[in-house]
Scaffold this motif. Structure first.
Motif, PDB file in Angstrom:
ATOM      1  N   ALA A   1     -16.745   6.657   1.974  1.00  0.00           N
ATOM      2  CA  ALA A   1     -15.675   6.261   1.055  1.00  0.00           C
ATOM      3  C   ALA A   1     -14.391   7.037   1.317  1.00  0.00           C
ATOM      4  N   GLU A   2     -14.502   8.238   1.891  1.00  0.00           N
ATOM      5  CA  GLU A   2     -13.303   9.046   2.142  1.00  0.00           C
ATOM      6  C   GLU A   2     -12.308   8.328   3.051  1.00  0.00           C
ATOM      7  N   ALA A   3     -12.803   7.488   3.950  1.00  0.00           N
ATOM      8  CA  ALA A   3     -11.921   6.823   4.908  1.00  0.00           C
ATOM      9  C   ALA A   3     -11.381   5.492   4.393  1.00  0.00           C
ATOM     10  N   ILE A   4     -11.750   5.100   3.194  1.00  0.00           N
ATOM     11  CA  ILE A   4     -11.327   3.802   2.661  1.00  0.00           C
ATOM     12  C   ILE A   4     -10.098   3.956   1.774  1.00  0.00           C
ATOM     13  N   VAL A   5      -9.122   3.087   2.005  1.00  0.00           N
ATOM     14  CA  VAL A   5      -7.928   3.011   1.170  1.00  0.00           C
ATOM     15  C   VAL A   5      -7.819   1.567   0.692  1.00  0.00           C
ATOM     16  N   VAL A   6      -7.721   1.367  -0.609  1.00  0.00           N
ATOM     17  CA  VAL A   6      -7.571   0.029  -1.169  1.00  0.00           C
ATOM     18  C   VAL A   6      -6.079  -0.253  -1.306  1.00  0.00           C
ATOM     19  N   ALA A   7      -5.593  -1.259  -0.561  1.00  0.00           N
ATOM     20  CA  ALA A   7      -4.179  -1.609  -0.576  1.00  0.00           C
ATOM     21  C   ALA A   7      -3.883  -2.580  -1.713  1.00  0.00           C
TER      22      ALA A   7
ATOM     23  N   ASP B   1     -13.646   0.822 -11.371  1.00  0.00           N
ATOM     24  CA  ASP B   1     -15.037   0.594 -11.777  1.00  0.00           C
ATOM     25  C   ASP B   1     -15.961   0.370 -10.582  1.00  0.00           C
ATOM     26  N   VAL B   2     -15.429  -0.180  -9.483  1.00  0.00           N
ATOM     27  CA  VAL B   2     -16.266  -0.411  -8.303  1.00  0.00           C
ATOM     28  C   VAL B   2     -16.163   0.732  -7.292  1.00  0.00           C
ATOM     29  N   GLY B   3     -15.480   1.824  -7.686  1.00  0.00           N
ATOM     30  CA  GLY B   3     -15.496   3.030  -6.869  1.00  0.00           C
ATOM     31  C   GLY B   3     -14.409   3.167  -5.825  1.00  0.00           C
ATOM     32  N   ALA B   4     -13.265   2.507  -6.016  1.00  0.00           N
ATOM     33  CA  ALA B   4     -12.165   2.664  -5.052  1.00  0.00           C
ATOM     34  C   ALA B   4     -11.793   4.141  -4.945  1.00  0.00           C
ATOM     35  N   PRO B   5     -11.799   4.712  -3.731  1.00  0.00           N
ATOM     36  CA  PRO B   5     -11.537   6.145  -3.592  1.00  0.00           C
ATOM     37  C   PRO B   5     -10.056   6.519  -3.630  1.00  0.00           C
ATOM     38  N   ARG B   6      -9.182   5.593  -3.266  1.00  0.00           N
ATOM     39  CA  ARG B   6      -7.733   5.827  -3.329  1.00  0.00           C
ATOM     40  C   ARG B   6      -7.022   4.486  -3.203  1.00  0.00           C
ATOM     41  N   PHE B   7      -5.787   4.465  -3.709  1.00  0.00           N
ATOM     42  CA  PHE B   7      -4.986   3.244  -3.677  1.00  0.00           C
ATOM     43  C   PHE B   7      -3.718   3.462  -2.857  1.00  0.00           C
TER      44      PHE B   7
ATOM     45  N   THR C   1      -4.984   5.355 -13.820  1.00  0.00           N
ATOM     46  CA  THR C   1      -6.094   5.836 -13.009  1.00  0.00           C
ATOM     47  C   THR C   1      -6.003   7.323 -12.711  1.00  0.00           C
ATOM     48  N   ASP C   2      -7.159   7.928 -12.485  1.00  0.00           N
ATOM     49  CA  ASP C   2      -7.217   9.295 -11.969  1.00  0.00           C
ATOM     50  C   ASP C   2      -7.465   9.285 -10.460  1.00  0.00           C
ATOM     51  N   THR C   3      -7.620   8.092  -9.893  1.00  0.00           N
ATOM     52  CA  THR C   3      -7.839   7.940  -8.456  1.00  0.00           C
ATOM     53  C   THR C   3      -6.552   8.264  -7.709  1.00  0.00           C
TER      54      THR C   3
ATOM     55  N   MET D   1       5.409  13.557  -9.046  1.00  0.00           N
ATOM     56  CA  MET D   1       4.892  12.646 -10.070  1.00  0.00           C
ATOM     57  C   MET D   1       3.370  12.614 -10.064  1.00  0.00           C
ATOM     58  N   GLY D   2       2.773  12.932  -8.905  1.00  0.00           N
ATOM     59  CA  GLY D   2       1.318  12.917  -8.816  1.00  0.00           C
ATOM     60  C   GLY D   2       0.752  12.066  -7.704  1.00  0.00           C
ATOM     61  N   CYS D   3       1.619  11.481  -6.865  1.00  0.00           N
ATOM     62  CA  CYS D   3       1.122  10.685  -5.744  1.00  0.00           C
ATOM     63  C   CYS D   3       0.516  11.610  -4.685  1.00  0.00           C
ATOM     64  N   GLU D   4      -0.597  11.178  -4.108  1.00  0.00           N
ATOM     65  CA  GLU D   4      -1.281  11.961  -3.078  1.00  0.00           C
ATOM     66  C   GLU D   4      -0.472  12.012  -1.788  1.00  0.00           C
ATOM     67  N   ALA D   5       0.142  10.885  -1.433  1.00  0.00           N
ATOM     68  CA  ALA D   5       0.875  10.778  -0.175  1.00  0.00           C
ATOM     69  C   ALA D   5       1.938   9.703  -0.329  1.00  0.00           C
ATOM     70  N   VAL D   6       2.829   9.654   0.656  1.00  0.00           N
ATOM     71  CA  VAL D   6       3.947   8.712   0.637  1.00  0.00           C
ATOM     72  C   VAL D   6       4.049   8.056   2.004  1.00  0.00           C
ATOM     73  N   VAL D   7       4.206   6.734   2.013  1.00  0.00           N
ATOM     74  CA  VAL D   7       4.429   5.995   3.249  1.00  0.00           C
ATOM     75  C   VAL D   7       5.925   5.809   3.417  1.00  0.00           C
ATOM     76  N   THR D   8       6.420   6.124   4.585  1.00  0.00           N
ATOM     77  CA  THR D   8       7.832   5.883   4.879  1.00  0.00           C
ATOM     78  C   THR D   8       7.946   5.334   6.292  1.00  0.00           C
ATOM     79  N   GLY D   9       8.902   4.482   6.492  1.00  0.00           N
ATOM     80  CA  GLY D   9       9.101   3.874   7.802  1.00  0.00           C
ATOM     81  C   GLY D   9      10.575   3.759   8.115  1.00  0.00           C
ATOM     82  N   LYS D  10      11.247   2.827   7.459  1.00  0.00           N
ATOM     83  CA  LYS D  10      12.640   2.513   7.771  1.00  0.00           C
ATOM     84  C   LYS D  10      13.543   3.737   7.689  1.00  0.00           C
ATOM     85  N   ALA D  11      13.336   4.589   6.679  1.00  0.00           N
ATOM     86  CA  ALA D  11      14.186   5.780   6.534  1.00  0.00           C
ATOM     87  C   ALA D  11      14.054   6.700   7.750  1.00  0.00           C
ATOM     88  N   LEU D  12      12.844   6.782   8.307  1.00  0.00           N
ATOM     89  CA  LEU D  12      12.659   7.598   9.517  1.00  0.00           C
ATOM     90  C   LEU D  12      13.288   6.920  10.727  1.00  0.00           C
ATOM     91  N   TYR D  13      13.079   5.602  10.852  1.00  0.00           N
ATOM     92  CA  TYR D  13      13.654   4.880  11.991  1.00  0.00           C
ATOM     93  C   TYR D  13      15.162   4.998  11.998  1.00  0.00           C
TER      94      TYR D  13
END
Length: 121
Positions: free
Chosen positions: A1-7, A36-42, A68-70, A90-102
């Protein structure tokens, strides 16, 4: 489950499916159901902000984090290292960035420095 991300792609408070073409459940229903079905992260993408460089939809992430506490990964609209810091603060685990870096609005090193600074607050 550690490798699963629910988009979850969100527009107007609803999960969008089939390539953002159809509305699914409201986030207030979708997030608890996935918990409820165990999503490890969103990975939550704000469709309205994706690729716009208009800043992240902080109200969306505040709402998701209330539901959620996920772990939550934020995506969409990041402009600079300050946005990265704000989302983690705010509490987000990570941040996706693309265009700002490009477009060289900030570097990965600057983003990491912002996060390292957040740990010192």
């Amino acid at each position: 489950a550690e490798a699963i991300v629910v988009a979850i792609d969100v527009r107007g408070g609803r999960v969008m499916v089939r390539g953002w073409q159809e509305e699914g459940a409201a986030i207030e229903d979708a997030i608890p159901s996935l918990d409820d079905v165990g999503a490890p992260r969103f990975l939550v993408t704000s469709i309205a902000r994706d690729g716009t460089l208009k800043g992240p939809d902080t109200k969306l992430y505040e709402r998701i984090l209330e539901l959620t506490d996920t772990s939550v990964i934020a995506s969409g609209g990041v402009r600079d290292a300050e946005d990265v810091w704000r989302l983690q603060d705010m509490g987000c685990e990570a941040v996706v960035t693309g265009k700002a870096l490009y477009e060289k609005r900030f570097t990965i090193a600057e983003g990491q420095a912002a996060l390292d600074g957040a740990h010192q607050h």
